[in-house]
Design an enzyme around this catalytic site. Sequence first.
Site, PDB file in Angstrom:
ATOM      1  NE  ARG A 153      14.028  40.649  34.488  1.00  0.00           N
ATOM      2  CZ  ARG A 153      12.802  41.157  34.334  1.00  0.00           C
ATOM      3  NH1 ARG A 153      12.264  41.910  35.286  1.00  0.00           N
ATOM      4  NH2 ARG A 153      12.123  40.935  33.222  1.00  0.00           N
ATOM      5  CE  LYS A 176      16.232  42.289  32.012  1.00  0.00           C
ATOM      6  NZ  LYS A 176      16.510  41.292  30.953  1.00  0.00           N
ATOM      7  CG  HIS A 244      18.275  34.383  35.802  1.00  0.00           C
ATOM      8  ND1 HIS A 244      17.620  35.536  36.205  1.00  0.00           N
ATOM      9  CD2 HIS A 244      17.815  34.132  34.547  1.00  0.00           C
ATOM     10  CE1 HIS A 244      16.809  35.946  35.241  1.00  0.00           C
ATOM     11  NE2 HIS A 244      16.914  35.120  34.231  1.00  0.00           N
ATOM     12  NE  ARG A 247      13.032  36.563  35.809  1.00  0.00           N
ATOM     13  CZ  ARG A 247      11.973  37.375  35.727  1.00  0.00           C
ATOM     14  NH1 ARG A 247      11.302  37.682  36.816  1.00  0.00           N
ATOM     15  NH2 ARG A 247      11.603  37.863  34.562  1.00  0.00           N
ATOM     16  CG  HIS A 270       8.614  38.059  30.617  1.00  0.00           C
ATOM     17  ND1 HIS A 270       8.362  36.709  30.532  1.00  0.00           N
ATOM     18  CD2 HIS A 270       9.859  38.166  31.159  1.00  0.00           C
ATOM     19  CE1 HIS A 270       9.390  36.042  30.996  1.00  0.00           C
ATOM     20  NE2 HIS A 270      10.313  36.905  31.376  1.00  0.00           N
ATOM     21  CE1 TYR A 279      10.974  30.247  32.615  1.00  0.00           C
ATOM     22  CE2 TYR A 279       9.958  32.192  31.669  1.00  0.00           C
ATOM     23  CZ  TYR A 279      10.979  31.602  32.379  1.00  0.00           C
ATOM     24  OH  TYR A 279      12.004  32.365  32.850  1.00  0.00           O
TER      25      TYR A 279
END
Length: 298
Positions: A153, A176, A244, A247, A270, A279
Amino acid sequence: MTNRHDLLGQWHDHLALTRRRSPHTVRAYHTAARRLLEALPEVSDWPTLARLDTTRLRAHLAMRRTEGIGNVSTARELSALKALLVFAREQAGDPEARAPRVRGPSVKKGLPRPITPDEAVNLTLAVAEDAAEPWIAARDRAVLLLLYGAGLRIAEALSLPAAALPLGESLVITGKGGRQRVVPILPIVAAALADYAAQVPWPLPRDEPLFRGAKGGPLSQGMVQKAVARARVVLGLPATATPHALRHSFATHLLGAGADLRSLQELLGHASLSSTQIYTQVDAAVLLDVYRNAHPRA
């Protein structure tokens, strides 16, 4: 005696220090909490806020809708307020604090829009060619290669400390929620970062951000986004060709080359497989475009 200012300060510290949320999330959740407290003048401590019922919460969200926010913003605000109320109930002594049962608006999750490998490479070159100085060209190329070559990211790339250098074959990234993951580093990415470090005119203390702005401060996301925006105009790429998107392209191209979803989940950082499964839809959409463009009977 607690007051609303204290509540907001404690909420901010919980998000930033305990939960280690991103600066963007901290700002958004803090702003949502401030709006709610401004609408509830009677609330000055955690127990009072913890007793907020679903009717009052729905009324607040309905008021926000009259201010013109859409489904996506409403859903995000509800998520922030649910987290706030769980925290309030924990602070009030509820050992089994749970979020209120309020359903948000349905939000159609759009597919990420990847760009092709050639477009990704051309984008990094165009950004570098547009740079004001050679070291800035090296910097921007290194940042974009981290996004496309390692799937980072933009916030993860820009928060890398100078201590990350010299890069080896892999890099530990804190993403994250404070989740850590190991990402492989391609030789071209390692070389780009080494080239930038050799040219940057500013000191690089090991505990400070690696990427520096033109005046020596930490490089901002906005500067990278503006550089990419200028380059995509030159290349004739759509507005969806953002930092972004690199990515997204990393993920889509790996999946198309045979990577399995679990491995891709780990590489992207994730929390759940459902976030990665989107995806598969992207890959199917790309294949459909190829079919439509190439098949004689399409």
